[in-house]
Motif scaffolding. Structure first.
Motif, PDB file in Angstrom:
ATOM      1  N   PHE A 170      12.344  -5.864  54.587  1.00 58.43           N
ATOM      2  CA  PHE A 170      13.190  -4.885  53.898  1.00 58.43           C
ATOM      3  C   PHE A 170      14.631  -5.404  53.809  1.00 58.43           C
ATOM      4  O   PHE A 170      15.293  -5.251  52.776  1.00 58.43           O
ATOM      5  N   ARG A 171      15.107  -6.020  54.892  1.00 53.94           N
ATOM      6  CA  ARG A 171      16.469  -6.578  54.864  1.00 53.94           C
ATOM      7  C   ARG A 171      16.572  -7.701  53.840  1.00 53.94           C
ATOM      8  O   ARG A 171      17.528  -7.767  53.056  1.00 53.94           O
ATOM      9  N   ASP A 172      15.602  -8.608  53.849  1.00 55.08           N
ATOM     10  CA  ASP A 172      15.646  -9.750  52.935  1.00 55.08           C
ATOM     11  C   ASP A 172      15.554  -9.303  51.479  1.00 55.08           C
ATOM     12  O   ASP A 172      16.108  -9.962  50.582  1.00 55.08           O
ATOM     13  N   ALA A 173      14.877  -8.201  51.241  1.00 51.75           N
ATOM     14  CA  ALA A 173      14.773  -7.655  49.879  1.00 51.75           C
ATOM     15  C   ALA A 173      16.003  -6.830  49.504  1.00 51.75           C
ATOM     16  O   ALA A 173      16.049  -6.266  48.411  1.00 51.75           O
ATOM     17  N   GLN A 174      16.973  -6.781  50.438  1.00 54.76           N
ATOM     18  CA  GLN A 174      18.241  -6.062  50.224  1.00 54.76           C
ATOM     19  C   GLN A 174      18.017  -4.574  49.970  1.00 54.76           C
ATOM     20  O   GLN A 174      18.669  -3.960  49.129  1.00 54.76           O
ATOM     21  N   VAL A 175      17.088  -4.019  50.736  1.00 52.16           N
ATOM     22  CA  VAL A 175      16.841  -2.581  50.687  1.00 52.16           C
ATOM     23  C   VAL A 175      17.919  -1.872  51.509  1.00 52.16           C
ATOM     24  O   VAL A 175      18.200  -2.282  52.639  1.00 52.16           O
ATOM     25  N   ASP A 176      18.528  -0.854  50.945  1.00 50.71           N
ATOM     26  CA  ASP A 176      19.515  -0.070  51.688  1.00 50.71           C
ATOM     27  C   ASP A 176      18.834   0.647  52.850  1.00 50.71           C
ATOM     28  O   ASP A 176      17.718   1.162  52.720  1.00 50.71           O
ATOM     29  N   LYS A 177      19.527   0.666  53.990  1.00 49.20           N
ATOM     30  CA  LYS A 177      19.028   1.347  55.193  1.00 49.20           C
ATOM     31  C   LYS A 177      17.579   0.942  55.494  1.00 49.20           C
ATOM     32  O   LYS A 177      16.660   1.770  55.517  1.00 49.20           O
ATOM     33  N   PRO A 178      17.355  -0.339  55.745  1.00 53.08           N
ATOM     34  CA  PRO A 178      15.983  -0.849  55.867  1.00 53.08           C
ATOM     35  C   PRO A 178      15.159  -0.196  56.976  1.00 53.08           C
ATOM     36  O   PRO A 178      13.958   0.040  56.790  1.00 53.08           O
ATOM     37  N   LEU A 179      15.770   0.120  58.110  1.00 50.65           N
ATOM     38  CA  LEU A 179      15.002   0.723  59.196  1.00 50.65           C
ATOM     39  C   LEU A 179      14.567   2.142  58.844  1.00 50.65           C
ATOM     40  O   LEU A 179      13.449   2.564  59.163  1.00 50.65           O
ATOM     41  N   GLU A 180      15.458   2.864  58.171  1.00 51.99           N
ATOM     42  CA  GLU A 180      15.099   4.219  57.746  1.00 51.99           C
ATOM     43  C   GLU A 180      13.990   4.186  56.694  1.00 51.99           C
ATOM     44  O   GLU A 180      13.057   5.000  56.728  1.00 51.99           O
ATOM     45  N   VAL A 181      14.110   3.254  55.774  1.00 48.26           N
ATOM     46  CA  VAL A 181      13.080   3.120  54.736  1.00 48.26           C
ATOM     47  C   VAL A 181      11.741   2.734  55.364  1.00 48.26           C
ATOM     48  O   VAL A 181      10.688   3.277  54.998  1.00 48.26           O
ATOM     49  N   ARG A 182      11.791   1.824  56.317  1.00 53.20           N
ATOM     50  CA  ARG A 182      10.557   1.424  57.004  1.00 53.20           C
ATOM     51  C   ARG A 182       9.886   2.617  57.674  1.00 53.20           C
ATOM     52  O   ARG A 182       8.682   2.823  57.530  1.00 53.20           O
TER      53      ARG A 182
END
Length: 286
Positions: free
Chosen positions: A238-250
């Motif tokens: 998620f971080r590498d894909a530049q997703v905002d708030k990756p832990l929350e999205v996960r």
């Protein structure tokens, strides 16, 4: 399956391995690059599919790319573990009847580990580290330890074969990705057939020697199934894909009802096997 039928199956699997043998280092025509504009993973297998959490195509394509990296990295780590465990059992008294096929098994898995890692290093430059939260495994006694190890191997093989069998026939993803999925699926069908028959024998033997361990083993194997599903949601992807708030999205993706339904589909075959053989008293729940 009777002992004679099992022996005959081992002979057929070994012969099939000899006939199907290939050189992994020459099997694939590696392209110079794999376009980042392509879907490296069919969108229906991305970890946020059917959740509505991410809708921008550029971000979804990036996530497909890094979740392919995660999937292939998990293959590398899982194969390394199973090779170590199987190699420790070859030419030991309890596994003497399986020696020939286990040699084919280890050789094929070594080839798989190489081509999954080769893809990752060629086209992204790295593999992801192994997840740190693998459930700890206490010593259960030799026969139960054997059962736990081969149960983990079967879970690993069944989860990833769910993806391999589908994307190995998927012409919407890059050809090299499709070919790798297809090659792995072709070999894994033999490994799964062997693993299920072996597990039934290990379970019967374990129940005869120390049946009081049965509930403890069931809890552990179910924990490992849950861990395995969670490993498909790598926060680094998620971080590498530049997703905002990756832990929350996960977290949101992993617990979404649509994803829980997907988890049940992925685990359906192995879950049914564990229940039908008596390894589980009740089915694992997503």
């Amino acid at each position: 399956m009777s002992e004679s039928n099992f022996t005959e199956m081992l002979s057929r699997l070994s012969e099939k391995s000899r006939v199907d043998f290939y050189n992994p280092y020459t099997k694939f025509a590696w392209p110079d690059e794999v376009s980042e504009g392509d879907w490296w993973m069919n969108p229906q297998y991305i970890s946020v599919h059917n959740t509505g959490i991410i809708e921008e195509e550029k971000t979804l394509k990036a996530l497909a790319r890094y979740e392919t990296l995660n999937l292939f990295s998990l293959h590398v780590h899982g194969i390394r573990e199973l090779m170590i465990e199987v190699a420790q059992r070859i030419h030991t008294p309890d596994f003497a009847d399986y020696n020939e096929y286990l040699h084919h098994f280890v050789g094929e898995e070594n080839a798989h580990m190489w081509f999954f890692a080769e893809f990752c290093y060629r086209y992204i430059g790295r593999i992801y580290p192994e997840p740190a939260s693998i459930p700890g495994r206490a010593g259960y006694g030799d026969v139960w330890d054997d059962l736990v190890i081969f149960a983990r191997i079967l879970i690993f093989e069944e989860i990833f074969d769910y993806f391999n069998s589908r994307m190995g026939k998927d012409s919407t993803i890059p050809e090299i990705v499709q070919q790798i999925h297809a090659a792995h699926h072709h070999d894994e069908s033999r490994h799964v057939a062997f693993g299920k028959q072996l597990l039934q024998r290990l379970h019967e033997r374990a129940c005869d020697t120390s049946p009081q361990r049965k509930e403890e083993i069931e809890r552990y194997v179910k924990e490992y199934m849950t861990y395995s599903i969670r490993s498909l949601y790598n926060p680094q992807a998620f971080r590498d894909a530049q997703v905002d708030k990756p832990l929350e999205v996960r977290r949101a993706a992993m617990t979404h009802p649509a994803r829980r339904e997907f988890h049940s589909k992925v685990m359906a075959r192995v879950n049914k096997f564990f229940v039908s053989t008596g390894i589980f008293a009740t089915a694992w729940e997503a």
